[in-house]
Design a protein around this motif. Sequence first.
Motif, mmCIF file in Angstrom:
data_model
loop_
_atom_site.group_PDB
_atom_site.id
_atom_site.type_symbol
_atom_site.label_atom_id
_atom_site.label_comp_id
_atom_site.label_asym_id
_atom_site.label_seq_id
_atom_site.Cartn_x
_atom_site.Cartn_y
_atom_site.Cartn_z
ATOM 1 N N GLY A 1 -11.245 0.952 -76.933
ATOM 2 C CA GLY A 1 -12.434 1.745 -77.238
ATOM 3 C C GLY A 1 -12.919 1.525 -78.652
ATOM 4 N N THR A 2 -11.989 1.484 -79.589
ATOM 5 C CA THR A 2 -12.344 1.233 -80.988
ATOM 6 C C THR A 2 -12.988 -0.137 -81.145
ATOM 7 O OG1 THR A 2 -10.586 2.676 -81.773
ATOM 8 C CG2 THR A 2 -11.416 1.032 -83.329
ATOM 9 N N HIS A 3 -12.403 -1.145 -80.501
ATOM 10 C CA HIS A 3 -12.968 -2.499 -80.576
ATOM 11 C C HIS A 3 -14.361 -2.540 -79.960
ATOM 12 C CE1 HIS A 3 -9.357 -4.208 -82.234
ATOM 13 N NE2 HIS A 3 -8.643 -3.712 -81.249
ATOM 14 N N ALA A 4 -14.555 -1.827 -78.849
ATOM 15 C CA ALA A 4 -15.860 -1.802 -78.190
ATOM 16 C C ALA A 4 -16.912 -1.146 -79.080
ATOM 17 C CB ALA A 4 -15.760 -1.084 -76.849
ATOM 18 N N VAL A 5 -16.574 -0.025 -79.704
ATOM 19 C CA VAL A 5 -17.533 0.668 -80.574
ATOM 20 C C VAL A 5 -17.855 -0.202 -81.790
ATOM 21 C CG1 VAL A 5 -17.898 2.695 -82.057
ATOM 22 C CG2 VAL A 5 -16.893 2.970 -79.772
#
Length: 152
Positions: free
Chosen positions: A120-124
């Motif tokens: 999720g962090t990488h996607a954001v």
Amino acid sequence: MVQIIETIDVDVPVRIAYNQWTQFESFPKFLDEVESITQTGETHTHWKVSVAGVTREFDAEITEQHPDERVAWTSTGGETEHAGVVTFHKLTEGSSRVTVQIDWEPEGLVEKLGSLVGAGTHAVKKDLKNFKEFIEAQGGAETGAWRGNVDA
């Protein structure tokens, strides 16, 4: 509940960055997981997203909005539970800082595993980079604006 906080600096004035962010139906142009967003009212949207091959739909409500400062939202129904806020900070006359905080509840095995490895962090982070490229490529112009206030 998983919390993600990411920041990016963009080479456009804070007003331009904020105005573009209020154009929710343009999100699929820079948010990889978003297939479509339909504005269903001044403060209501319907989202269709695809994460790791799983398509989900949900409604969201803008819970707070102040021009050139912040937009906050929460999901109100559907298959995804999350809330978030994006804030805008003037760095110089021609640049600004955009910070996104998202709180979400991973659903199913794929999302739970993904949250453990920081997907999720990488996607954001990637989505913010895409936003930067999108808004800067517009030549310093937004595709629209909604400058109304919504009080929490």
